[in-house]
Design a protein around this motif. Sequence first.
Motif, PDB file in Angstrom:
ATOM      1  N   LYS A  66       7.558   0.436  14.236  1.00  0.00           N
ATOM      2  CA  LYS A  66       7.436  -0.024  12.852  1.00  0.00           C
ATOM      3  C   LYS A  66       6.795  -1.418  12.798  1.00  0.00           C
ATOM      4  CE  LYS A  66      10.453  -0.388   8.818  1.00  0.00           C
ATOM      5  NZ  LYS A  66      11.817  -0.157   8.350  1.00  0.00           N
ATOM      6  N   LEU A  67       7.127  -2.264  13.781  1.00  0.00           N
ATOM      7  CA  LEU A  67       6.586  -3.629  13.809  1.00  0.00           C
ATOM      8  C   LEU A  67       5.069  -3.637  13.958  1.00  0.00           C
ATOM      9  CD1 LEU A  67       9.060  -5.688  16.021  1.00  0.00           C
ATOM     10  CD2 LEU A  67       8.992  -5.471  13.550  1.00  0.00           C
ATOM     11  N   VAL A  68       4.557  -2.685  14.707  1.00  0.00           N
ATOM     12  CA  VAL A  68       3.110  -2.638  14.948  1.00  0.00           C
ATOM     13  C   VAL A  68       2.356  -2.602  13.620  1.00  0.00           C
ATOM     14  CG1 VAL A  68       1.246  -1.260  15.957  1.00  0.00           C
ATOM     15  CG2 VAL A  68       3.375  -1.566  17.220  1.00  0.00           C
ATOM     16  N   THR A  69       2.890  -1.880  12.642  1.00  0.00           N
ATOM     17  CA  THR A  69       2.223  -1.802  11.338  1.00  0.00           C
ATOM     18  C   THR A  69       2.768  -2.819  10.340  1.00  0.00           C
ATOM     19  OG1 THR A  69       3.750  -0.054  10.648  1.00  0.00           O
ATOM     20  CG2 THR A  69       1.641   0.634  11.578  1.00  0.00           C
ATOM     21  N   ALA A  70       4.033  -3.206  10.471  1.00  0.00           N
ATOM     22  CA  ALA A  70       4.648  -4.107   9.494  1.00  0.00           C
ATOM     23  C   ALA A  70       4.306  -5.574   9.738  1.00  0.00           C
ATOM     24  CB  ALA A  70       6.165  -3.936   9.502  1.00  0.00           C
ATOM     25  N   LEU A  71       4.057  -5.936  10.968  1.00  0.00           N
ATOM     26  CA  LEU A  71       3.865  -7.343  11.318  1.00  0.00           C
ATOM     27  C   LEU A  71       2.572  -7.957  10.795  1.00  0.00           C
ATOM     28  CD1 LEU A  71       5.581  -9.398  12.760  1.00  0.00           C
ATOM     29  CD2 LEU A  71       4.414  -8.837  14.868  1.00  0.00           C
ATOM     30  N   PRO A  72       1.429  -7.274  10.906  1.00  0.00           N
ATOM     31  CA  PRO A  72       0.190  -7.886  10.407  1.00  0.00           C
ATOM     32  C   PRO A  72       0.307  -8.247   8.930  1.00  0.00           C
ATOM     33  CG  PRO A  72      -0.322  -5.981  11.759  1.00  0.00           C
ATOM     34  CD  PRO A  72       1.172  -5.982  11.552  1.00  0.00           C
ATOM     35  N   GLY A  73      -0.148  -9.446   8.624  1.00  0.00           N
ATOM     36  CA  GLY A  73      -0.130  -9.906   7.242  1.00  0.00           C
ATOM     37  C   GLY A  73       1.168 -10.590   6.825  1.00  0.00           C
ATOM     38  N   GLN A  74       2.188 -10.544   7.675  1.00  0.00           N
ATOM     39  CA  GLN A  74       3.468 -11.187   7.359  1.00  0.00           C
ATOM     40  C   GLN A  74       3.413 -12.666   7.735  1.00  0.00           C
ATOM     41  OE1 GLN A  74       6.417  -9.853   6.083  1.00  0.00           O
ATOM     42  NE2 GLN A  74       5.316  -7.954   5.713  1.00  0.00           N
ATOM     43  N   GLU A  75       3.977 -13.509   6.896  1.00  0.00           N
ATOM     44  CA  GLU A  75       4.117 -14.919   7.243  1.00  0.00           C
ATOM     45  C   GLU A  75       5.551 -15.121   7.705  1.00  0.00           C
ATOM     46  OE1 GLU A  75       2.627 -17.915   4.633  1.00  0.00           O
ATOM     47  OE2 GLU A  75       1.039 -16.582   3.903  1.00  0.00           O
ATOM     48  N   ILE A  76       5.729 -15.227   9.003  1.00  0.00           N
ATOM     49  CA  ILE A  76       7.061 -15.287   9.588  1.00  0.00           C
ATOM     50  C   ILE A  76       7.338 -16.701  10.061  1.00  0.00           C
ATOM     51  CG2 ILE A  76       8.531 -14.395  11.413  1.00  0.00           C
ATOM     52  CD1 ILE A  76       6.717 -11.839  11.290  1.00  0.00           C
ATOM     53  N   VAL A  77       8.410 -17.280   9.533  1.00  0.00           N
ATOM     54  CA  VAL A  77       8.803 -18.619   9.933  1.00  0.00           C
ATOM     55  C   VAL A  77       9.662 -18.553  11.192  1.00  0.00           C
ATOM     56  CG1 VAL A  77      10.054 -20.695   9.217  1.00  0.00           C
ATOM     57  CG2 VAL A  77       8.691 -19.415   7.556  1.00  0.00           C
ATOM     58  N   ASN A  78      10.627 -17.623  11.203  1.00  0.00           N
ATOM     59  CA  ASN A  78      11.527 -17.479  12.343  1.00  0.00           C
ATOM     60  C   ASN A  78      11.571 -15.996  12.706  1.00  0.00           C
ATOM     61  OD1 ASN A  78      13.899 -16.993  13.914  1.00  0.00           O
ATOM     62  ND2 ASN A  78      14.751 -18.943  13.210  1.00  0.00           N
ATOM     63  N   PHE A  79      10.919 -15.623  13.809  1.00  0.00           N
ATOM     64  CA  PHE A  79      10.806 -14.221  14.187  1.00  0.00           C
ATOM     65  C   PHE A  79      12.168 -13.574  14.395  1.00  0.00           C
ATOM     66  CE2 PHE A  79      10.344 -10.799  17.350  1.00  0.00           C
ATOM     67  CZ  PHE A  79       9.485  -9.970  16.643  1.00  0.00           C
ATOM     68  N   ARG A  80      13.079 -14.284  15.043  1.00  0.00           N
ATOM     69  CA  ARG A  80      14.409 -13.728  15.332  1.00  0.00           C
ATOM     70  C   ARG A  80      15.121 -13.329  14.041  1.00  0.00           C
ATOM     71  NH1 ARG A  80      19.883 -15.154  16.352  1.00  0.00           N
ATOM     72  NH2 ARG A  80      20.649 -14.190  18.267  1.00  0.00           N
ATOM     73  N   THR A  81      15.128 -14.227  13.081  1.00  0.00           N
ATOM     74  CA  THR A  81      15.785 -13.957  11.792  1.00  0.00           C
ATOM     75  C   THR A  81      15.075 -12.828  11.049  1.00  0.00           C
ATOM     76  OG1 THR A  81      16.424 -16.277  11.668  1.00  0.00           O
ATOM     77  CG2 THR A  81      16.512 -15.021   9.623  1.00  0.00           C
ATOM     78  N   TRP A  82      13.759 -12.869  11.032  1.00  0.00           N
ATOM     79  CA  TRP A  82      12.980 -11.827  10.367  1.00  0.00           C
ATOM     80  C   TRP A  82      13.255 -10.468  10.997  1.00  0.00           C
ATOM     81  CZ3 TRP A  82       8.995  -8.579  12.047  1.00  0.00           C
ATOM     82  CH2 TRP A  82       8.276  -7.916  11.033  1.00  0.00           C
ATOM     83  N   LEU A  83      13.277 -10.403  12.335  1.00  0.00           N
ATOM     84  CA  LEU A  83      13.525  -9.152  13.050  1.00  0.00           C
ATOM     85  C   LEU A  83      14.938  -8.637  12.770  1.00  0.00           C
ATOM     86  CD1 LEU A  83      12.528  -7.013  15.019  1.00  0.00           C
ATOM     87  CD2 LEU A  83      13.309  -8.482  16.900  1.00  0.00           C
ATOM     88  N   TYR A  84      15.903  -9.550  12.671  1.00  0.00           N
ATOM     89  CA  TYR A  84      17.277  -9.148  12.349  1.00  0.00           C
ATOM     90  C   TYR A  84      17.310  -8.460  10.982  1.00  0.00           C
ATOM     91  CZ  TYR A  84      22.150  -9.391  10.939  1.00  0.00           C
ATOM     92  OH  TYR A  84      23.397  -9.067  10.483  1.00  0.00           O
ATOM     93  N   VAL A  85      16.656  -9.053  10.005  1.00  0.00           N
ATOM     94  CA  VAL A  85      16.646  -8.487   8.646  1.00  0.00           C
ATOM     95  C   VAL A  85      15.930  -7.135   8.636  1.00  0.00           C
ATOM     96  CG1 VAL A  85      15.780  -8.824   6.286  1.00  0.00           C
ATOM     97  CG2 VAL A  85      16.850 -10.730   7.510  1.00  0.00           C
ATOM     98  N   VAL A  86      14.795  -7.038   9.326  1.00  0.00           N
ATOM     99  CA  VAL A  86      14.062  -5.769   9.405  1.00  0.00           C
ATOM    100  C   VAL A  86      14.952  -4.694  10.031  1.00  0.00           C
ATOM    101  CG1 VAL A  86      12.155  -4.593  10.592  1.00  0.00           C
ATOM    102  CG2 VAL A  86      11.743  -6.754   9.416  1.00  0.00           C
ATOM    103  N   THR A  87      15.639  -5.049  11.111  1.00  0.00           N
ATOM    104  CA  THR A  87      16.502  -4.097  11.818  1.00  0.00           C
ATOM    105  C   THR A  87      17.663  -3.651  10.936  1.00  0.00           C
ATOM    106  OG1 THR A  87      15.926  -5.121  13.923  1.00  0.00           O
ATOM    107  CG2 THR A  87      17.903  -3.750  13.885  1.00  0.00           C
ATOM    108  N   LYS A  88      18.303  -4.610  10.290  1.00  0.00           N
ATOM    109  CA  LYS A  88      19.428  -4.282   9.410  1.00  0.00           C
ATOM    110  C   LYS A  88      18.979  -3.351   8.284  1.00  0.00           C
ATOM    111  CE  LYS A  88      22.655  -6.504   6.251  1.00  0.00           C
ATOM    112  NZ  LYS A  88      23.060  -7.765   5.619  1.00  0.00           N
TER     113      LYS A  88
END
Length: 193
Positions: A66-88
Amino acid sequence: MPPLFIRKRSTAGSDEELLRKYAEEGDIAILGQLYERYMHLVYGVCLKYLEDREAAKDEVMSIFEKLVTALPGQEIVNFRTWLYVVTKNHCLMLLRSRKSEAVHTEVMVNDPTFFMENSSEMHPLDDDEESDTDRLRECIGRLKEEQRECIRLFYYEGFGYRQIAENLGMEEKKVKSYIQNGKRNLRICLEDE
């Protein structure tokens, strides 16, 4: 538990540097390197929500895809926090989908008229008359291929929307649409005979 399809690279670089490099190069190995740092977090979140080790492992891989398509174009300040929210969110959507499938199955099982959406007649397969079964088979044969396959998997194989979507490589919305349209076309065909 690193993804098997990613070649190893050095683990040097901050999350921000790897995100920038992935955005520039689009190299999945860079994303894999970054994701590998947090796979334990993703697995833990999946396990917490799904309460099944094998399902959690499967979703760790699904989230990477999912990240392969979701990541481009995202402005991510903190990858760990962003990934946690995506996973949840991914896990919550999966649980919601499973609950919806369970409710759908329960409605279908408890309502013998569900298939034809006509309370005055039972499902044609409930009749003992062979001619009705033959008529139904003939009408199913007239359906468009997608409708026919979705109807077969849903009613005869007992698959849920998600399973059908994964099996046929299409969106769940399409599966629902094919089943609804297929049911309507079957009803019209059976009434015309």
